[in-house]
Design an enzyme around this catalytic site. Structure first.
Site, mmCIF file in Angstrom:
data_model
loop_
_atom_site.group_PDB
_atom_site.id
_atom_site.type_symbol
_atom_site.label_atom_id
_atom_site.label_comp_id
_atom_site.label_asym_id
_atom_site.label_seq_id
_atom_site.Cartn_x
_atom_site.Cartn_y
_atom_site.Cartn_z
ATOM 1 N N GLU A 297 0.871 -1.171 0.000
ATOM 2 C CA GLU A 297 0.000 0.000 0.000
ATOM 3 C C GLU A 297 0.913 1.227 0.000
ATOM 4 O OE1 GLU A 297 -2.747 0.420 3.304
ATOM 5 O OE2 GLU A 297 -3.557 2.254 2.429
ATOM 6 N N ARG B 241 5.446 -13.052 9.436
ATOM 7 C CA ARG B 241 6.109 -11.754 9.236
ATOM 8 C C ARG B 241 7.522 -11.806 9.766
ATOM 9 N NH1 ARG B 241 2.374 -7.481 8.797
ATOM 10 N NH2 ARG B 241 3.876 -5.883 9.350
ATOM 11 N N LYS C 79 4.762 0.600 9.178
ATOM 12 C CA LYS C 79 4.838 1.874 8.452
ATOM 13 C C LYS C 79 4.230 3.008 9.257
ATOM 14 C CE LYS C 79 3.081 0.085 4.731
ATOM 15 N NZ LYS C 79 2.429 -0.118 3.426
HETATM 16 P P1 ATP Z 1 2.858 -2.195 7.848
HETATM 17 O O1 ATP Z 1 2.216 -2.927 8.978
HETATM 18 O O2 ATP Z 1 4.282 -1.867 8.053
HETATM 19 O O3 ATP Z 1 2.066 -1.013 7.375
HETATM 20 P P2 ATP Z 1 1.624 -3.654 5.828
HETATM 21 O O4 ATP Z 1 1.473 -5.113 5.889
HETATM 22 O O5 ATP Z 1 0.435 -2.840 6.115
HETATM 23 O O6 ATP Z 1 2.854 -3.247 6.676
HETATM 24 P P3 ATP Z 1 1.687 -3.467 3.023
HETATM 25 O O7 ATP Z 1 2.117 -2.324 2.197
HETATM 26 O O8 ATP Z 1 0.266 -3.831 3.035
HETATM 27 O O9 ATP Z 1 2.198 -3.165 4.477
HETATM 28 O O10 ATP Z 1 2.587 -4.738 2.737
HETATM 29 C C1 ATP Z 1 2.885 -5.228 1.483
HETATM 30 C C2 ATP Z 1 3.269 -6.666 1.627
HETATM 31 O O11 ATP Z 1 4.386 -6.793 2.495
HETATM 32 C C3 ATP Z 1 2.145 -7.481 2.225
HETATM 33 O O12 ATP Z 1 1.999 -8.675 1.467
HETATM 34 C C4 ATP Z 1 2.612 -7.777 3.603
HETATM 35 O O13 ATP Z 1 2.131 -9.021 4.016
HETATM 36 C C5 ATP Z 1 4.137 -7.771 3.465
HETATM 37 N N1 ATP Z 1 4.772 -7.402 4.715
HETATM 38 C C6 ATP Z 1 4.574 -6.284 5.432
HETATM 39 N N2 ATP Z 1 5.286 -6.310 6.568
HETATM 40 C C7 ATP Z 1 5.973 -7.473 6.575
HETATM 41 C C8 ATP Z 1 6.884 -8.103 7.483
HETATM 42 N N3 ATP Z 1 7.241 -7.519 8.619
HETATM 43 N N4 ATP Z 1 7.399 -9.299 7.144
HETATM 44 C C9 ATP Z 1 7.049 -9.884 5.991
HETATM 45 N N5 ATP Z 1 6.201 -9.360 5.107
HETATM 46 C C10 ATP Z 1 5.656 -8.167 5.375
HETATM 47 MG MG MG Z 2 -1.328 -3.368 4.855
#
Ligand code: ATP
Ligand code: MG
Length: 551
Positions: free
Chosen positions: A34, A260, A270
């Site tokens: 995102e 994760r 983020k």
């Molecule tokens: P955040 O919690 O930091 O905002 P998010 O999951 O909301 O992370 P996205 O932009 O939706 O962020 O993530 C894009 C992809 O990265 C998703 O498929 C998510 O599962 C993966 N991802 C995000 N954080 C991690 C992590 N700590 N380890 C592995 N994969 C991750």
């Molecule tokens: Mg997300």
């Protein structure tokens, strides 16, 4: 580990089985960030996994922006994410994709669900919706709007779309099962009104699809075969599958979840990283202390070490916490193998070689790397006046050779890639501080053993005092003082390390570093790994970030 030794993870096993059984012809994965912040080290794991699977099985991996939530999204983030994924060394073949490219298609699928009696416009407000939803132990109640005629819902959806209905007044909900043990299945909202311009579609839309309604359908449009996401989406999978089986999709993707990446002393959210930026605790998203990809890059961490680290991690069905030392191991290993060597004196103490001619300069040659012939050798101007590090001299002549392998009065050290010298006399100012050492050098000792009876205590680094360059070093420590900054009652802000940045000014570096460029990596011998900081360096000013200390 070679590929042969490495055990395959469960996703690789699933893909292999799908290919062997002919269920899948060509593997398509995707990385779906995102654009509401910069990517961090956790995302790197997902990137390496998704792009790595595509590479391994000869398929493709799309970069797709999940831009369904305009209030938090921005083109700045889109551009930064593109740069970061490229820097990590991956290619998505063609243009990046955007959820917003599919808004039209998603809308018509929403209409289809309504026509099929599988979705309805609901007028419960947020609070009522919560009340009707039930809890983990109590089933929900049907919305009073659940059985309204499809034609009416279609009409209202159109009005929502054109902006004729107030935000919050109505939602489109899937008609599934208000008594499902999985709360995600209790008539989830699939469209909500948001009268907010979108960074790509402008004010074309007044409604935006929910993540759950968008994600699987986007996968289907792109022919994604294996939609790999993190564990928190496991409970959304039944909903993902409800949509893929209730809509006329061009393909049926499957979702798989893995754990994760969490690192101790490190924040991988983020939202929280954005708070650090917005409140000015750090110097932007790419502050070298940030666990963002752009921060790591600016700090001097190599893309190869990030990939190696991510590839070393288990792809498992449980979340775990990895010790940040494990990441640092890969950072050091790559730099040790690939960074050019250089000398830089952090805490300069002048020495004068009383027996070296005043106007003489020799160019000594030092290897670029102890075992990499492909890295160019360096020329080191050797002059009568030199700098060594203050810590490499001690006034206490009783220190044993074993304890102090450096310079004391009356004894010898070797200057790295240079001569053997002896310390003869200490000069002090009125306050008693040492300001200079008078030394003598032993001719003929460059690359040669010293004469019999001369036993250097050790080897120290140095630079010419008259032909070197000044630089400032930004040295970083952990950003947080506790291993789990997020765990306790207090805000993670309370655990920020006040000493996470130390700036060392007016260091003396070997002349060749005057030409150092952004993206080059150096080992300052006996000190650590450093890289040029693009932000603080300028034509007349060299500023290095310390990537990481030597062990
Ligand atoms: P955040 O919690 O930091 O905002 P998010 O999951 O909301 O992370 P996205 O932009 O939706 O962020 O993530 C894009 C992809 O990265 C998703 O498929 C998510 O599962 C993966 N991802 C995000 N954080 C991690 C992590 N700590 N380890 C592995 N994969 C991750
Ligand atoms: Mg997300």
């Amino acid at each position: 580990m070679t590929d042969i030794e490495k055990p395959t993870n469960f996703i690789q096993q699933i893909i292999t089985a799908d290919l062997e059984a002919g269920r899948v012809k060509e593997v398509v994965t995707r990385f779906p960030p995102e654009p509401n912040g910069y990517l961090h080290i956790g995302h790197a794991k997902s990137i390496c996994l998704n792009f790595g699977l595509a590479e391994q099985f000869g398929g493709t991996c799309n970069l797709r922006f999940d831009d369904t939530n305009p209030e938090k999204e921005d083109d700045e983030y889109v551009q930064a994410i593109i740069e970061d994924v490229r820097w990590l060394g991956f290619d998505w073949g063609g243009e990046p994709r955007f959820a917003s490219d599919y808004f039209g298609q998603l809308y018509s699928w929403a209409q289809q669900l309504i026509s099929d009696g599988k979705a309805y416009i609901c007028e419960l407000n947020a609070e009522q919706m919560r009340e009707y939803r039930g809890t983990l132990t109590e089933v929900g109640k049907n919305s009073p709007y659940r059985e309204r005629p499809a034609a009416k819902s279609l009409e209202l959806l159109e009005q929502m779309k054109v902006g004729a209905i107030d935000e919050g007044a109505m939602t489109l909900r899937a008609k599934i099962d208000m008594s499902s043990p999985n709360i995600n299945m209790r008539d989830p909202v699939i469209y909500r009104i948001k009268k907010i311009p979108h960074h790509r579609t402008g004010d074309e839309w007044n409604i935006y699809p929910a993540y759950d309604f968008a994600h699987g359908q986007e996968d289907a449009i792109e022919g994604v075969t294996h939609s790999v996401c993190t564990l928190e989406f496991a409970a959304n999978r039944p909903l993902y599958e409800w949509f893929t089986s209730n809509l006329p999709l061009p393909s049926i993707p499957r979702q798989y979840e893995f754990g994760r990446l969490n690192l101790n002393y490190t924040m991988t959210s983020k939202r929280k990283l954005k708070q650090l930026v917005d409140e000015g605790h750090v110097d932007g998203w790419n502050d070298p202390r940030m666990p963002t990809i752009s921060g790591l890059r600016r700090r001097g961490v190599t893309a190869a070490s990030v990939r190696e680290f991510c590839d070393s991690l288990a792809v498992a069905k449980t979340d775990g916490i990895v010790d940040v030392a494990q990441f640092e191991h890969f950072i050091r290993e790559d730099l040790n193998n690939n960074a050019s060597r250089a000398m830089c004196v952090l805490n300069p103490l002048k020495i004068t070689l009383s027996n070296y001619p005043k106007d003489q300069q020799e160019l000594l040659v030092a290897p670029g790397h102890p075992n990499r012939d492909d890295l160019p050798s360096r020329e080191l101007p050797f002059t009568r006046e030199l700098y060594i590090d203050r810590n490499d001299f001690n006034e206490d002549t009783t220190l044993s050779r074993k304890k102090f392998k450096r310079l004391v009065i009356g004894e010898y050290v070797r200057l790295r890639s240079g001569y053997v010298i002896r310390a003869d006399e200490v000069l002090k100012d009125a306050t008693g501080e040492i300001i200079e050492l008078i030394c003598s050098y032993i001719p003929g000792t460059v690359g040669q053993d010293p004469p019999e009876g001369v036993r250097p205590r050790g080897v120290i680094h140095w630079v010419s005092a008259t032909n070197s360059v000044d630089c400032d070093l930004y040295c970083y420590e952990k950003l947080f003082t506790v291993a789990a900054p997020d765990a306790g009652e207090e805000s993670f802000i309370d655990h920020l390390n006040p000493d996470s940045l130390q700036i060392i000014k007016q260091c003396k570096a070997e002349l060749g570093l005057a030409g150092a460029e952004v993206g080059q990596h150096f080992q300052f011998e006996r000190e650590g790994y450093y890289a040029i900081d693009a932000k603080h360096s300028s034509a007349g000013k060299l500023v290095f970030n310390r990537t990481i200390a030597l062990r």
